[in-house]
Design an enzyme around this catalytic site. Structure first.
Site, PDB file in Angstrom:
ATOM      1  N   LYS A 151       1.466   7.709   3.293  1.00 54.47           N
ATOM      2  CA  LYS A 151       0.842   6.387   3.296  1.00 54.47           C
ATOM      3  C   LYS A 151      -0.038   6.180   4.524  1.00 54.47           C
ATOM      4  CE  LYS A 151       5.052   4.525   1.198  1.00 54.47           C
ATOM      5  NZ  LYS A 151       6.229   3.677   1.472  1.00 54.47           N
ATOM      6  N   ARG A 153      16.585  -3.260  -0.596  1.00 50.97           N
ATOM      7  CA  ARG A 153      15.281  -3.464  -1.224  1.00 50.97           C
ATOM      8  C   ARG A 153      15.459  -4.025  -2.618  1.00 50.97           C
ATOM      9  NH1 ARG A 153      13.563  -3.940   2.722  1.00 50.97           N
ATOM     10  NH2 ARG A 153      12.462  -2.526   4.100  1.00 50.97           N
ATOM     11  N   PRO A 200       0.833  -1.204   0.000  1.00 51.66           N
ATOM     12  CA  PRO A 200       0.000   0.000   0.000  1.00 51.66           C
ATOM     13  C   PRO A 200       0.874   1.263   0.000  1.00 51.66           C
ATOM     14  CG  PRO A 200      -0.558  -1.484   1.819  1.00 51.66           C
ATOM     15  CD  PRO A 200       0.740  -1.934   1.246  1.00 51.66           C
ATOM     16  N   GLU A 201       0.873   1.948  -1.129  1.00 51.41           N
ATOM     17  CA  GLU A 201       1.596   3.216  -1.264  1.00 51.41           C
ATOM     18  C   GLU A 201       0.559   4.305  -1.507  1.00 51.41           C
ATOM     19  OE1 GLU A 201       4.917   2.838  -3.998  1.00 51.41           O
ATOM     20  OE2 GLU A 201       5.087   0.719  -3.573  1.00 51.41           O
TER      21      GLU A 201
END
Length: 267
Positions: A59, A257, A2-3
DNA sequence: AATGGGACCTGCGCGC
DNA sequence: TGCGCGCAGGTCCCAT
Protein backbone atom coordinates in the site's frame (compact mmCIF):
# COMPACT_ATOMS: atom_id res chain seq x y z
CA UNK A 1 -9.57 2.69 2.37
CA UNK A 2 -6.62 2.91 0.05
CA UNK A 3 -5.54 -0.69 -0.52
CA UNK A 4 -3.62 -2.31 -3.35
CA UNK A 5 -6.02 -1.33 -6.20
CA UNK A 6 -6.33 2.26 -5.01
CA UNK A 7 -2.58 2.71 -4.58
CA UNK A 8 -1.96 0.99 -7.93
CA UNK A 9 -4.37 3.49 -9.52
CA UNK A 10 -2.57 6.46 -8.02
CA UNK A 11 0.79 4.99 -9.01
CA UNK A 12 -0.25 4.58 -12.65
CA UNK A 13 -1.75 8.05 -12.88
CA UNK A 14 1.02 9.79 -10.96
CA UNK A 15 3.70 8.12 -13.03
CA UNK A 16 2.10 9.53 -16.10
CA UNK A 17 1.67 12.95 -14.58
CA UNK A 18 4.89 13.70 -12.67
CA UNK A 19 7.66 11.36 -13.83
CA UNK A 20 10.28 13.32 -15.75
CA UNK A 21 9.20 16.57 -14.13
CA UNK A 22 10.89 18.69 -11.52
CA UNK A 23 9.57 19.60 -8.07
CA UNK A 24 9.80 23.37 -7.81
CA UNK A 25 8.35 24.24 -4.42
CA UNK A 26 7.01 22.43 -1.39
CA UNK A 27 4.45 23.79 1.08
CA UNK A 28 3.06 22.09 4.16
CA UNK A 29 -0.21 23.46 5.52
CA UNK A 30 0.00 20.54 7.99
CA UNK A 31 3.54 19.19 8.45
CA UNK A 32 2.41 16.47 10.89
CA UNK A 33 2.36 13.96 8.03
CA UNK A 34 6.07 14.47 7.35
CA UNK A 35 7.92 11.81 9.32
CA UNK A 36 11.59 11.24 9.99
CA UNK A 37 12.70 14.86 9.50
CA UNK A 38 11.43 18.39 9.92
CA UNK A 39 9.48 20.18 7.24
CA UNK A 40 12.35 22.56 6.49
CA UNK A 41 14.74 19.68 6.01
CA UNK A 42 12.16 17.89 3.86
CA UNK A 43 11.75 20.98 1.72
CA UNK A 44 15.45 21.62 1.31
CA UNK A 45 16.08 18.04 0.36
CA UNK A 46 13.56 17.76 -2.45
CA UNK A 47 13.00 21.19 -3.95
CA UNK A 48 14.52 21.31 -7.42
CA UNK A 49 14.76 17.53 -7.80
CA UNK A 50 13.58 15.62 -10.84
CA UNK A 51 11.03 12.84 -10.36
CA UNK A 52 12.50 9.70 -11.90
CA UNK A 53 9.74 7.17 -11.39
CA UNK A 54 6.72 6.22 -9.31
CA UNK A 55 6.21 2.68 -8.06
CA UNK A 56 4.21 0.74 -5.50
CA UNK A 57 5.09 -1.71 -2.73
CA UNK A 58 1.95 -3.07 -1.06
CA UNK A 59 0.00 0.00 0.00
CA UNK A 60 3.05 2.28 -0.16
CA UNK A 61 3.86 4.64 -3.02
CA UNK A 62 7.51 5.20 -3.84
CA UNK A 63 8.57 8.30 -5.71
CA UNK A 64 12.13 7.90 -6.97
CA UNK A 65 13.98 11.21 -7.12
CA UNK A 66 17.29 12.43 -8.40
CA UNK A 67 20.14 12.44 -5.94
CA UNK A 68 19.54 8.79 -5.02
CA UNK A 69 16.60 9.65 -2.84
CA UNK A 70 13.08 8.43 -2.72
CA UNK A 71 9.89 9.61 -1.14
CA UNK A 72 7.64 7.08 0.53
CA UNK A 73 4.00 8.10 0.62
CA UNK A 74 1.50 6.13 2.68
CA UNK A 75 -2.18 7.06 2.60
CA UNK A 76 -3.14 4.95 5.64
CA UNK A 77 -6.89 5.26 6.19
CA UNK A 78 -8.13 8.50 4.75
CA UNK A 79 -5.47 9.81 2.40
CA UNK A 80 -5.56 10.57 -1.31
CA UNK A 81 -3.46 12.37 -3.89
CA UNK A 82 -4.75 15.02 -6.24
CA UNK A 83 -2.97 16.88 -9.00
CA UNK A 84 -4.70 20.16 -9.66
CA UNK A 85 -4.24 23.87 -9.53
CA UNK A 86 -6.84 24.69 -6.91
CA UNK A 87 -6.71 24.66 -3.15
CA UNK A 88 -8.03 21.73 -1.17
CA UNK A 89 -9.25 21.82 2.40
CA UNK A 90 -7.43 18.65 3.46
CA UNK A 91 -4.11 19.30 1.76
CA UNK A 92 -1.38 18.47 4.26
CA UNK A 93 1.57 18.88 1.92
CA UNK A 94 1.72 20.20 -1.61
CA UNK A 95 4.41 20.06 -4.24
CA UNK A 96 4.39 22.47 -7.12
CA UNK A 97 5.71 20.87 -10.29
CA UNK A 98 7.52 22.66 -13.09
CA UNK A 99 4.55 22.33 -15.45
CA UNK A 100 2.37 24.31 -13.05
CA UNK A 101 0.49 21.30 -11.70
CA UNK A 102 0.33 20.99 -7.94
CA UNK A 103 0.49 17.59 -6.27
CA UNK A 104 -1.66 17.63 -3.15
CA UNK A 105 -1.13 15.01 -0.46
CA UNK A 106 -4.57 15.13 1.14
CA UNK A 107 -5.78 13.33 4.23
CA UNK A 108 -8.85 14.05 6.36
CA UNK A 109 -7.42 12.32 9.43
CA UNK A 110 -3.79 13.23 8.92
CA UNK A 111 -2.62 9.70 9.75
CA UNK A 112 -0.86 9.24 6.42
CA UNK A 113 2.84 9.81 6.06
CA UNK A 114 5.56 11.18 3.83
CA UNK A 115 9.09 9.98 4.49
CA UNK A 116 12.35 10.58 2.65
CA UNK A 117 15.01 7.95 2.23
CA UNK A 118 18.40 7.81 0.63
CA UNK A 119 19.25 4.86 -1.56
CA UNK A 120 20.69 2.08 0.53
CA UNK A 121 19.13 3.42 3.71
CA UNK A 122 17.07 0.65 5.32
CA UNK A 123 13.31 1.11 5.29
CA UNK A 124 11.94 -1.13 8.04
CA UNK A 125 8.37 -0.93 6.80
CA UNK A 126 9.36 -2.17 3.33
CA UNK A 127 11.90 -4.69 4.53
CA UNK A 128 9.30 -6.53 6.60
CA UNK A 129 6.65 -6.46 3.89
CA UNK A 130 5.29 -9.70 2.47
CA UNK A 131 4.90 -10.51 -1.24
CA UNK A 132 2.52 -8.72 -3.58
CA UNK A 133 -0.44 -10.96 -4.43
CA UNK A 134 -0.33 -9.89 -8.08
CA UNK A 135 3.15 -11.36 -8.33
CA UNK A 136 2.27 -14.75 -6.84
CA UNK A 137 1.28 -17.99 -8.53
CA UNK A 138 -1.46 -20.11 -6.95
CA UNK A 139 1.19 -22.50 -5.71
CA UNK A 140 3.24 -19.73 -4.10
CA UNK A 141 0.13 -18.25 -2.51
CA UNK A 142 -0.83 -21.59 -0.95
CA UNK A 143 2.76 -22.07 0.20
CA UNK A 144 2.56 -18.91 2.32
CA UNK A 145 0.12 -20.63 4.64
CA UNK A 146 2.48 -23.39 5.73
CA UNK A 147 2.83 -23.24 9.50
CA UNK A 148 0.45 -20.29 9.97
CA UNK A 149 -2.15 -20.69 12.66
CA UNK A 150 -4.05 -17.39 12.80
CA UNK A 151 -7.58 -16.70 11.66
CA UNK A 152 -7.80 -16.26 7.92
CA UNK A 153 -8.98 -12.68 7.72
CA UNK A 154 -6.40 -10.97 9.95
CA UNK A 155 -3.77 -13.09 8.21
CA UNK A 156 -4.79 -11.84 4.76
CA UNK A 157 -4.60 -8.29 6.11
CA UNK A 158 -1.22 -8.79 7.76
CA UNK A 159 1.19 -6.80 5.56
CA UNK A 160 4.14 -8.97 6.61
CA UNK A 161 2.25 -11.98 5.34
CA UNK A 162 0.81 -10.49 2.15
CA UNK A 163 1.22 -6.90 0.97
CA UNK A 164 -1.65 -4.70 -0.11
CA UNK A 165 -4.82 -6.38 1.16
CA UNK A 166 -6.88 -4.37 3.65
CA UNK A 167 -10.30 -4.56 5.21
CA UNK A 168 -12.36 -4.12 2.05
CA UNK A 169 -10.73 -6.69 -0.22
CA UNK A 170 -10.16 -9.22 2.56
CA UNK A 171 -13.91 -9.27 3.24
CA UNK A 172 -14.80 -9.38 -0.43
CA UNK A 173 -12.30 -12.14 -1.26
CA UNK A 174 -13.54 -14.32 1.62
CA UNK A 175 -17.11 -13.85 0.50
CA UNK A 176 -16.19 -14.74 -3.08
CA UNK A 177 -14.35 -17.86 -1.88
CA UNK A 178 -17.21 -18.82 0.51
CA UNK A 179 -14.84 -18.90 3.48
CA UNK A 180 -15.89 -17.69 6.92
CA UNK A 181 -13.55 -14.84 8.01
CA UNK A 182 -12.89 -16.37 11.45
CA UNK A 183 -11.80 -19.78 10.11
CA UNK A 184 -8.34 -20.82 11.32
CA UNK A 185 -6.05 -20.50 8.31
CA UNK A 186 -4.62 -23.98 8.84
CA UNK A 187 -8.13 -25.39 8.63
CA UNK A 188 -8.58 -24.39 4.98
CA UNK A 189 -8.23 -27.15 2.42
CA UNK A 190 -5.93 -26.82 -0.58
CA UNK A 191 -9.03 -26.44 -2.71
CA UNK A 192 -10.29 -23.57 -0.57
CA UNK A 193 -6.93 -21.80 -0.61
CA UNK A 194 -6.81 -22.05 -4.37
CA UNK A 195 -10.33 -20.67 -4.61
CA UNK A 196 -9.34 -17.83 -2.29
CA UNK A 197 -6.34 -17.08 -4.48
CA UNK A 198 -8.45 -16.97 -7.64
CA UNK A 199 -11.06 -14.77 -5.96
CA UNK A 200 -8.51 -12.36 -4.53
CA UNK A 201 -6.73 -11.88 -7.84
CA UNK A 202 -9.92 -11.57 -9.83
CA UNK A 203 -11.22 -8.92 -7.49
CA UNK A 204 -7.97 -6.93 -7.21
CA UNK A 205 -7.64 -6.83 -11.01
CA UNK A 206 -11.25 -5.86 -11.46
CA UNK A 207 -10.92 -3.09 -8.87
CA UNK A 208 -7.81 -1.79 -10.64
CA UNK A 209 -9.71 -1.55 -13.94
CA UNK A 210 -12.41 0.38 -12.04
CA UNK A 211 -9.72 2.74 -10.65
CA UNK A 212 -10.35 1.67 -7.07
CA UNK A 213 -13.12 1.83 -4.49
CA UNK A 214 -14.33 5.20 -3.17
CA UNK A 215 -16.33 4.31 -0.06
CA UNK A 216 -14.80 7.08 1.98
CA UNK A 217 -12.34 9.74 0.90
CA UNK A 218 -10.40 7.92 -1.79
CA UNK A 219 -10.14 9.74 -5.13
CA UNK A 220 -8.20 9.34 -8.37
CA UNK A 221 -5.61 12.06 -8.92
CA UNK A 222 -8.15 13.92 -11.07
CA UNK A 223 -10.52 14.02 -8.10
CA UNK A 224 -12.89 11.47 -9.67
CA UNK A 225 -14.21 8.60 -7.59
CA UNK A 226 -13.13 5.00 -8.04
CA UNK A 227 -15.92 2.95 -9.56
CA UNK A 228 -15.57 -0.39 -7.78
CA UNK A 229 -18.07 0.55 -5.02
CA UNK A 230 -21.05 -0.85 -6.94
CA UNK A 231 -19.38 -4.28 -7.09
CA UNK A 232 -18.98 -4.63 -3.32
CA UNK A 233 -20.92 -7.66 -2.10
CA UNK A 234 -20.51 -7.60 1.68
CA UNK A 235 -18.33 -4.68 2.77
CA UNK A 236 -20.55 -2.26 4.75
CA UNK A 237 -23.62 -4.15 3.55
CA UNK A 238 -24.65 -5.62 6.91
CA UNK A 239 -28.39 -6.11 7.21
CA UNK A 240 -28.80 -6.27 3.45
CA UNK A 241 -29.40 -9.39 1.39
CA UNK A 242 -26.56 -11.65 0.32
CA UNK A 243 -26.39 -11.28 -3.47
CA UNK A 244 -25.72 -15.02 -3.75
CA UNK A 245 -28.19 -16.71 -1.39
CA UNK A 246 -30.44 -13.95 -0.06
CA UNK A 247 -29.56 -14.44 3.62
CA UNK A 248 -29.00 -11.33 5.72
CA UNK A 249 -25.38 -10.11 5.74
CA UNK A 250 -24.01 -10.06 9.29
CA UNK A 251 -21.44 -7.79 10.89
CA UNK A 252 -19.00 -8.90 13.55
CA UNK A 253 -15.58 -7.88 14.87
CA UNK A 254 -12.51 -9.92 14.08
CA UNK A 255 -9.13 -8.68 15.26
CA UNK A 256 -10.69 -5.33 16.26
CA UNK A 257 -11.92 -4.77 12.69
CA UNK A 258 -15.47 -4.63 11.43
CA UNK A 259 -16.15 -7.71 9.33
CA UNK A 260 -19.20 -8.34 7.18
CA UNK A 261 -20.01 -11.81 5.87
CA UNK A 262 -22.85 -14.02 4.76
CA UNK A 263 -23.62 -16.46 7.59
CA UNK A 264 -25.16 -18.93 5.14
CA UNK A 265 -22.72 -19.17 2.28
CA UNK A 266 -19.45 -18.50 4.11
CA UNK A 267 -18.50 -21.60 6.09
C1' DA B 1 3.42 -16.91 17.04
C1' DA B 2 -0.98 -14.96 17.88
C1' DT B 3 -4.19 -11.95 20.03
C1' DG B 4 -5.99 -7.81 22.25
C1' DG B 5 -5.74 -3.22 23.42
C1' DG B 6 -4.32 1.64 22.90
C1' DA B 7 -2.48 5.39 20.30
C1' DC B 8 -2.60 8.34 16.36
C1' DC B 9 -6.77 11.41 13.93
C1' DT B 10 -11.30 13.57 12.29
C1' DG B 11 -15.90 13.22 10.08
C1' DC B 12 -20.06 11.22 10.63
C1' DG B 13 -24.29 9.28 12.49
C1' DC B 14 -26.55 8.19 16.47
C1' DG B 15 -29.31 9.02 20.84
C1' DC B 16 -31.00 12.33 23.83
C1' DT C 1 -30.43 22.59 16.62
C1' DG C 2 -26.74 20.87 19.43
C1' DC C 3 -24.09 18.13 22.27
C1' DG C 4 -21.37 13.98 23.53
C1' DC C 5 -20.29 9.51 22.21
C1' DG C 6 -18.67 5.70 19.56
C1' DC C 7 -17.29 4.10 15.27
C1' DA C 8 -14.46 3.84 11.04
C1' DG C 9 -9.56 1.84 9.89
C1' DG C 10 -3.60 1.16 8.65
C1' DT C 11 0.17 0.70 11.27
C1' DC C 12 3.00 0.61 15.28
C1' DC C 13 3.75 -0.50 19.98
C1' DC C 14 3.04 -2.90 24.21
C1' DA C 15 1.29 -6.68 27.13
C1' DT C 16 -0.22 -11.31 27.65
Amino acid sequence: MPELPEVETIKNQLKHRIAGRRILRVRAPDPRVIKGCTFSEFRTRIEGLLVRNVSRRGKALLVALDGAQFLLMHLRISGWVEVSRGEEKYTRVQMEMEDGGILHFCDTRALGELRLFRRGQPVPFLAKMGPDPLALSAREFCGLFAGRKGRIKPLLMNQRFLAGVGNIYAQEALFCAKVHPARPADDLSGRELKRLYRCLLKLLRHAITCRGTSVDTFRQISGEKGRYVCFLKVYRRQGKECPRCGARIRQTRIGARGTAFCPRCQQ
